[in-house]
Enzyme design. Structure first.
Site, mmCIF file in Angstrom:
data_model
loop_
_atom_site.group_PDB
_atom_site.id
_atom_site.type_symbol
_atom_site.label_atom_id
_atom_site.label_comp_id
_atom_site.label_asym_id
_atom_site.label_seq_id
_atom_site.Cartn_x
_atom_site.Cartn_y
_atom_site.Cartn_z
ATOM 1 C CD GLU A 122 5.980 -8.061 16.186
ATOM 2 O OE1 GLU A 122 6.348 -8.553 15.104
ATOM 3 O OE2 GLU A 122 6.681 -7.271 16.868
ATOM 4 C CB ALA B 112 15.635 -12.338 13.593
ATOM 5 C CB VAL C 294 -0.933 -0.018 1.233
ATOM 6 C CG1 VAL C 294 -1.716 1.279 1.346
ATOM 7 C CG2 VAL C 294 -1.863 -1.219 1.187
ATOM 8 C CG ASP D 170 9.234 -4.870 5.429
ATOM 9 O OD1 ASP D 170 8.525 -5.896 5.586
ATOM 10 O OD2 ASP D 170 9.591 -4.145 6.373
ATOM 11 N NE ARG E 191 5.737 8.487 -0.719
ATOM 12 C CZ ARG E 191 5.710 9.379 0.254
ATOM 13 N NH1 ARG E 191 6.423 9.189 1.329
ATOM 14 N NH2 ARG E 191 4.986 10.475 0.122
HETATM 15 N N1 UDP Z 1 2.324 -1.680 4.691
HETATM 16 C C1 UDP Z 1 2.065 -1.099 3.458
HETATM 17 N N2 UDP Z 1 2.035 0.265 3.354
HETATM 18 C C2 UDP Z 1 2.253 1.076 4.420
HETATM 19 C C3 UDP Z 1 2.532 0.481 5.677
HETATM 20 C C4 UDP Z 1 2.568 -0.905 5.776
HETATM 21 O O1 UDP Z 1 1.872 -1.791 2.461
HETATM 22 O O2 UDP Z 1 2.221 2.306 4.267
HETATM 23 C C5 UDP Z 1 2.300 -3.155 4.806
HETATM 24 C C6 UDP Z 1 3.529 -3.805 4.165
HETATM 25 O O3 UDP Z 1 3.176 -5.082 3.703
HETATM 26 C C7 UDP Z 1 4.472 -3.879 5.354
HETATM 27 C C8 UDP Z 1 3.516 -4.243 6.470
HETATM 28 O O4 UDP Z 1 2.320 -3.508 6.179
HETATM 29 O O5 UDP Z 1 5.490 -4.827 5.140
HETATM 30 C C9 UDP Z 1 3.994 -3.917 7.886
HETATM 31 O O6 UDP Z 1 4.586 -2.654 7.949
HETATM 32 P P1 UDP Z 1 6.174 -2.514 8.141
HETATM 33 O O7 UDP Z 1 6.857 -3.528 7.313
HETATM 34 O O8 UDP Z 1 6.572 -1.081 7.911
HETATM 35 O O9 UDP Z 1 6.320 -2.872 9.692
HETATM 36 P P2 UDP Z 1 7.625 -3.422 10.440
HETATM 37 O O10 UDP Z 1 8.293 -4.430 9.575
HETATM 38 O O11 UDP Z 1 8.508 -2.253 10.701
HETATM 39 O O12 UDP Z 1 7.078 -3.997 11.701
HETATM 40 MN MN MN Z 2 7.997 -5.322 7.771
#
Ligand code: UDP
Ligand code: MN
Length: 296
Positions: free
Chosen positions: A246, A179, A67, A158, A69
């Site tokens: 989480e 991890a 979603v 990510d 960027r």
């Molecule tokens: N995500 C997205 N757009 C956003 C925020 C989150 O698509 O603006 C989705 C994406 O799949 C991301 C997941 O929600 O991997 C969780 O967010 P993020 O990876 O930033 O969290 P973190 O890994 O830091 O816990």
């Molecule tokens: Mn993530």
């Protein structure tokens, strides 16, 4: 022995683990106290798992959100690498959730694999994008996944696959060891400690990472519904759990123990450095560009 004989009778996935004789390893914990296996390299024969799941007709849904960027930043690499490594040889359906369906890259998929793109609204806050995944996933399980797939894995976008992420990871209810926490003492786990939140908990078994969870469609439906309900109750009470979805996932997993736990090989962060127990990396954290990606 780390398995449930009774699972055989119930035809649960745990019966696969029971019949394929998981090995243990001297240097790591390979079984929880409730007898769920913790999957590490060296414990299983990948060919036997693949054969067994083909025979059973297992088919796997993968949900991923891209979603705003996050789409340009990660989706192409995620999907390309998953074609190389995720459940190779089994039928896989990708469910890609995005606010910009027209921008989803056109990836050439292997036979038995297909993709469905689902449009979602972009929430203003990244915390809400992350939390609202629980609602979208439970909706699509009900409308689609339950009719087409036996199993389901839900992923953050990510990350990048770098090694086999195969049928040994399939289970009735699957959670991942974070991890950064798997070697830490429990008092350092970052559970939600606010008694006003539905995610509140004092102690638990492990600290699970919400970047990956999975199971049978039925169990993931129950999990996502429960987490979404907790998230919405928190909103009504004007609280937010420390680590959002989480925190709610960790609360759910302490109440409903997973039947299989994945070692951090399944989601490793190379910035941690060398660890002798990590013999392969199957999925790696991609760089996090929070400053640019999380500004609305
Ligand atoms: N995500 C997205 N757009 C956003 C925020 C989150 O698509 O603006 C989705 C994406 O799949 C991301 C997941 O929600 O991997 C969780 O967010 P993020 O990876 O930033 O969290 P973190 O890994 O830091 O816990
Ligand atoms: Mn993530």
């Amino acid at each position: 022995k780390c398995h449930l004989e009774s699972a055989k009778m119930l035809n649960l996935d745990s019966s696969v683990d029971a019949s394929l004789n998981l090995q243990s390893r001297p240097d790591v914990l390979t079984c929880t106290y409730w007898k769920a296996p913790i999957i590490w390299e060296g414990m299983f024969d990948p060919r036997l798992y693949d054969e067994m799941h083909k025979m059973r007709g297992s088919s796997v849904a993968l949900t991923v959100f891209a979603v705003g960027r996050y789409l340009d930043a990660y989706l192409h690499t995620f999907l390309n690498s998953s074609e190389q490594h995720f459940m190779v040889g089994l039928p896989v359906t990708y469910y890609v959730f995005t606010d910009m369906p027209e921008k989803v890259p056109n990836i050439k998929l292997s036979p038995l694999r297909s993709m469905k793109v689902i449009k979602v609204e972009k929430n203003f806050r990244w915390q809400d994008v992350s939390m609202m995944r629980m609602k979208s996933i439970s909706d699509v399980i009900e409308s689609d996944i339950r009719h087409h797939c036996t199993h389901l894995f839900c992923f953050d976008v990510d990350q990048v696959f770098t090694g086999r992420f195969g049928s040994e990871a399939l289970g009735d209810s699957v959670a991942l060891l974070h991890a950064h926490y798997y070697r830490l003492p429990k008092h350092l786990y970052t559970y939600d400690r606010n008694p006003n939140s539905k995610a509140y908990m004092e102690t638990g078994d492990f600290y699970y990472h919400a970047a990956i969870f999975g199971g049978s469609w039925k169990n993931v439906k129950a999990l996502t519904e429960a987490c979404y309900q907790g998230i919405m109750e928190d909103k009504q009470n004007n609280v937010e759990a420390l680590w959002h979805d989480e925190s709610h996932l960790n609360k759910y997993m302490v109440l409903h123990k997973p039947s299989k736990v994945l070692s951090p090989e399944y989601c490793w962060d190379t910035s941690i450095g060398f660890r002798s127990d990590i013999q392969v990396t199957r999925l790696l954290w991609a760089p996090k560009y929070y400053d640019t990606l999380r500004t609305p």
